[in-house]
Design a protein around this motif. Sequence first.
Motif, mmCIF file in Angstrom:
data_model
loop_
_atom_site.group_PDB
_atom_site.id
_atom_site.type_symbol
_atom_site.label_atom_id
_atom_site.label_comp_id
_atom_site.label_asym_id
_atom_site.label_seq_id
_atom_site.Cartn_x
_atom_site.Cartn_y
_atom_site.Cartn_z
ATOM 1 N N PHE A 151 0.834 -0.905 -0.011
ATOM 2 C CA PHE A 151 -0.311 -0.256 0.016
ATOM 3 C C PHE A 151 1.210 0.842 -0.086
ATOM 4 N N ASP A 152 0.724 2.793 -0.922
ATOM 5 C CA ASP A 152 0.740 3.253 -1.092
ATOM 6 C C ASP A 152 0.611 4.564 -0.707
ATOM 7 N N LYS A 153 -0.527 4.148 0.368
ATOM 8 C CA LYS A 153 -0.855 5.128 1.281
ATOM 9 C C LYS A 153 -2.368 4.330 2.599
ATOM 10 N N ILE A 154 -2.237 4.122 3.769
ATOM 11 C CA ILE A 154 -3.481 4.267 4.397
ATOM 12 C C ILE A 154 -4.047 5.201 5.261
ATOM 13 N N ILE A 155 -5.433 5.424 5.743
ATOM 14 C CA ILE A 155 -5.861 5.944 6.360
ATOM 15 C C ILE A 155 -7.093 5.270 6.781
ATOM 16 N N THR A 156 -6.821 6.019 8.048
ATOM 17 C CA THR A 156 -7.403 5.598 9.511
ATOM 18 C C THR A 156 -8.546 6.454 9.694
ATOM 19 N N CYS A 157 -9.435 6.030 10.108
ATOM 20 C CA CYS A 157 -10.651 7.155 10.836
ATOM 21 C C CYS A 157 -9.647 7.961 11.194
ATOM 22 N N VAL A 158 -8.894 7.776 12.860
ATOM 23 C CA VAL A 158 -8.640 8.754 13.476
ATOM 24 C C VAL A 158 -7.167 10.039 12.976
ATOM 25 N N THR A 159 -6.924 8.669 11.717
ATOM 26 C CA THR A 159 -6.117 10.457 11.020
ATOM 27 C C THR A 159 -6.472 11.477 10.011
ATOM 28 N N ALA A 160 -8.065 10.844 9.857
ATOM 29 C CA ALA A 160 -8.493 11.585 9.193
ATOM 30 C C ALA A 160 -9.512 12.612 9.812
ATOM 31 N N GLY A 161 -9.973 12.230 11.085
ATOM 32 C CA GLY A 161 -10.449 13.523 11.782
ATOM 33 C C GLY A 161 -12.601 12.574 11.592
ATOM 34 N N ALA A 163 -15.102 9.619 10.734
ATOM 35 C CA ALA A 163 -15.455 7.634 9.825
ATOM 36 C C ALA A 163 -16.710 7.416 9.206
ATOM 37 N N LYS A 164 -16.315 5.864 8.320
ATOM 38 C CA LYS A 164 -17.046 5.958 7.497
ATOM 39 C C LYS A 164 -18.435 5.928 8.095
ATOM 40 N N PRO A 165 -19.837 6.428 8.228
ATOM 41 C CA PRO A 165 -20.366 6.533 6.556
ATOM 42 C C PRO A 165 -20.025 8.067 5.839
ATOM 43 N N ASP A 166 -19.034 9.036 7.207
ATOM 44 C CA ASP A 166 -18.756 10.137 6.574
ATOM 45 C C ASP A 166 -17.707 9.982 4.973
ATOM 46 N N VAL A 167 -18.440 10.954 4.116
ATOM 47 C CA VAL A 167 -18.088 11.053 3.182
ATOM 48 C C VAL A 167 -16.769 11.549 3.175
ATOM 49 N N GLY A 168 -16.338 12.505 4.545
ATOM 50 C CA GLY A 168 -14.935 13.157 4.489
ATOM 51 C C GLY A 168 -13.677 12.056 4.581
ATOM 52 N N ILE A 169 -14.018 11.347 5.218
ATOM 53 C CA ILE A 169 -13.004 9.809 4.388
ATOM 54 C C ILE A 169 -12.509 10.400 4.274
ATOM 55 N N HIS A 171 -12.511 11.751 0.702
ATOM 56 C CA HIS A 171 -11.624 13.216 0.256
ATOM 57 C C HIS A 171 -10.463 13.602 1.368
ATOM 58 N N TYR A 172 -10.544 13.113 2.219
ATOM 59 C CA TYR A 172 -9.381 12.900 3.325
ATOM 60 C C TYR A 172 -8.070 12.029 2.141
ATOM 61 N N ALA A 173 -8.980 11.228 2.096
ATOM 62 C CA ALA A 173 -7.837 10.330 1.453
ATOM 63 C C ALA A 173 -7.333 11.161 -0.666
ATOM 64 N N LEU A 174 -8.851 11.396 -1.095
ATOM 65 C CA LEU A 174 -7.617 11.648 -2.509
ATOM 66 C C LEU A 174 -7.880 13.576 -2.706
ATOM 67 N N GLN A 175 -7.690 14.347 -1.108
ATOM 68 C CA GLN A 175 -7.277 15.137 -1.094
ATOM 69 C C GLN A 175 -5.724 15.468 -1.733
ATOM 70 N N ASP A 176 -4.897 14.522 -1.533
ATOM 71 C CA ASP A 176 -3.888 15.264 -1.914
ATOM 72 C C ASP A 176 -3.630 14.351 -3.120
ATOM 73 N N LEU A 177 -4.196 13.811 -3.880
ATOM 74 C CA LEU A 177 -4.176 13.874 -5.286
ATOM 75 C C LEU A 177 -5.247 14.590 -6.350
ATOM 76 N N PRO A 178 -4.525 15.019 -6.359
ATOM 77 C CA PRO A 178 -5.205 16.878 -7.254
ATOM 78 C C PRO A 178 -5.046 16.145 -8.652
ATOM 79 N N ASP A 179 -3.829 16.045 -9.233
ATOM 80 C CA ASP A 179 -4.459 15.300 -10.428
ATOM 81 C C ASP A 179 -5.079 13.738 -11.210
#
Length: 244
Positions: A151-161, A163-169, A171-179
């Motif tokens: 895995f190149d990226k591991i996102i937990t609800c703790v780091t994202a602030g 938890a699923k089903p909140d779509v924010g997690i 968006h957090y995972a995708l935010q540094d994939l701008p292209d």
Amino acid sequence: MPLRWIFFDATNTLFGVRSSVGEQYADTIFKLFRIQLPPSSINRHFKFHWKDLNNVKPNFGIASGNTAKEWWHQLVTRTLVDSGLQSQSKIDTAFEQLWNNFQNPPSWSVYPDVEPTLMKLKEKQLPLGVISNFDQRLDDLLIQLKLHHYFDKIITCVTAGCAKPDVGIFHYALQDLPDIPAHQCAYVGDSLELDYYPAANAGMIPYLVQRQSNLKLSTPPDGNNDITNIRILTSLADILSYIE
């Protein structure tokens, strides 16, 4: 458009609890104190308090000032008290053992279709990630399960602030994939409510892994009754057919 990233849920998608929570808790209690508690009772109370505590203190109670470990201590205490263990000192001792147990491989079982699929995806040079409601122990657990290096990226609800089903997690995972637009990112999970629908709402392409045939499809949160187009994977390896 070709997929450019694939994200996975962790628990019940990449690996699952070995035997059951109730059996592992009961085994730990017996080894520590020679006290027998029924695994079925533990499972029942664990399920109830898991749901209740998630409603009252979502995302491990972080917004309320809790740590994930403190949240788990509350859950284990409530579960064991209702299952018949009344001594708080014994519960505290059991909790520390259980906390350590569940960050080590013997408590978990990696599904047999996982590593062969991840190997083939990496051979195709696809970046892979994890988006999970697991706590901070996930990184170490994935290392011990010999999955972390895929895995190149591991996102937990703790780091994202959040938890699923909140779509924010998502968006957090995708935010540094701008292209890379969301619609070129796939998300594979085992829950319609926690994985499939929120990933779709985040603009990703969702897939539902269902290794058993007894899936009960629920109505989407938006009230749309059309659930006939769910992308179902009966094996994790089925994702390969969508990228070839």
